[in-house]
Design an enzyme around this catalytic site. Structure first.
Site, short mmCIF file in Angstrom:
data_model
loop_
_atom_site.label_atom_id
_atom_site.label_comp_id
_atom_site.label_asym_id
_atom_site.label_seq_id
_atom_site.Cartn_x
_atom_site.Cartn_y
_atom_site.Cartn_z
N ALA A 1 -68.47 -68.60 -51.78
CA ALA A 1 -68.60 -69.36 -50.54
C ALA A 1 -67.23 -69.75 -49.97
O ALA A 1 -67.05 -69.85 -48.76
CB ALA A 1 -69.43 -70.62 -50.79
N VAL B 1 -62.01 -62.34 -53.45
CA VAL B 1 -60.98 -61.93 -54.40
C VAL B 1 -60.89 -60.41 -54.38
O VAL B 1 -61.90 -59.71 -54.53
CB VAL B 1 -61.31 -62.43 -55.82
CG1 VAL B 1 -60.25 -61.95 -56.81
CG2 VAL B 1 -61.41 -63.95 -55.84
N ASP C 1 -64.20 -76.09 -62.33
CA ASP C 1 -65.23 -75.05 -62.36
C ASP C 1 -65.12 -74.28 -63.67
O ASP C 1 -65.01 -73.06 -63.67
CB ASP C 1 -65.08 -74.12 -61.15
CG ASP C 1 -66.26 -73.16 -61.00
OD1 ASP C 1 -67.33 -73.45 -61.56
OD2 ASP C 1 -66.10 -72.12 -60.33
#
Length: 267
Positions: free
Chosen positions: A25, A29, A165
């Site tokens: 979102a 990459v 994360d």
């Protein structure tokens, strides 16, 4: 839509080979074989590099979007720079364009025999699908690697750095002297905090990720990770405050787990 985003990036880095490997979102990459400054770079894996790109968000006002993109990109790069100064394994920074949301960095990891990149998740999956699963997933190699993952996270937290994360996908394995060694990637949600709560949430996110993706052996994996986490706090250079910080974080982790279980029960 993806083609449009790729075209946007190519307008900022023209004549660069790009291969999209991940899309979230927040960012895309890409893998590339091109170094921005040198035809013979001296990084550990000099044949491939990563470009992380935060594209403009059309739902935000352009000026606000540009400010957010610049802040988040520079914040992530600063976090990575501090990690490298502390010798905490992560990709080396190569180039940044904060205004356009671009970070060019070293490509960590190599492919496993099944073709997947060597993240902790993929490596454990590879072992869990092997013919002698029980022996391999309970062996010394796995125990030692999980222990090293815990030590790595401990070093991160002892420097009041929060990943934000922590999943087994964001722990990349590098081969060193025929042994796997963990490194951290993806710092888009990273922050600086000395609060036990933030560190406990970091650990809880990883714990839940391991539970969901490696359920058969999750209890052992998580126990070994926490053993390594404790060991990091017992290192001589952290002796004055390491034990206290560890106890504070583990106590808060128990509270975070309890909150998580209550949310699960309530749906």
């Amino acid at each position: 839509m993806t083609d449009k985003l790729v075209s946007q990036l190519q307008s900022h880095v023209p004549n660069i080979d790009l291969k999209l490997i991940s899309q979230g979102a927040e960012a895309l990459v890409f893998e590339t074989t091109t170094h921005p400054y040198s035809s013979s770079p001296s990084l550990r894996n000099a044949s491939q590099f990563i470009i992380k790109y935060r594209p403009p968000k059309p739902y935000r006002h352009p000026k606000i979007d540009a400010q957010i993109t610049k802040q988040r990109t520079s914040g992530e790069a600063k976090f990575m720079y501090k990690l490298s100064k502390l010798a905490i394994p992560c990709p080396s920074l190569i180039s940044c364009d904060f205004s356009h949301g671009i970070i060019w960095m070293e490509h960590l990891g190599k492919n496993l025999p099944n073709g997947n990149i060597s993240s902790l998740k993929n490596w454990l999956w590879y072992l869990e699908k092997s013919s002698d699963t029980e022996a391999r997933c309970s062996g010394d190699d796995v125990q030692q690697l999980c222990f090293e993952v815990g030590k790595l996270i401990g070093r991160l937290h002892l420097n009041d750095m929060i990943h934000g994360d922590l999943t087994s996908s964001n722990i990349i394995l590098e081969e060193q002297d025929s042994v796997w060694a963990p490194a951290l990637i993806d710092f888009g949600l990273s922050s600086f905090s000395g609060l036990p709560e933030d560190k406990a949430v970091d650990l809880y996110v990883l714990e839940r990720a391991v539970d969901s993706t490696h359920s058969d052996f999750a209890q052992s994996y998580n126990a070994w990770i926490l053993q390594g986490y404790e060991a990091a706090h017992e290192l001589k250079r952290f002796k004055k405050f390491g034990k206290k910080k560890h106890l504070e974080t583990i106590k808060r982790l128990e509270e975070v787990r309890l909150r998580g279980r209550k949310r699960s029960m309530l749906g």
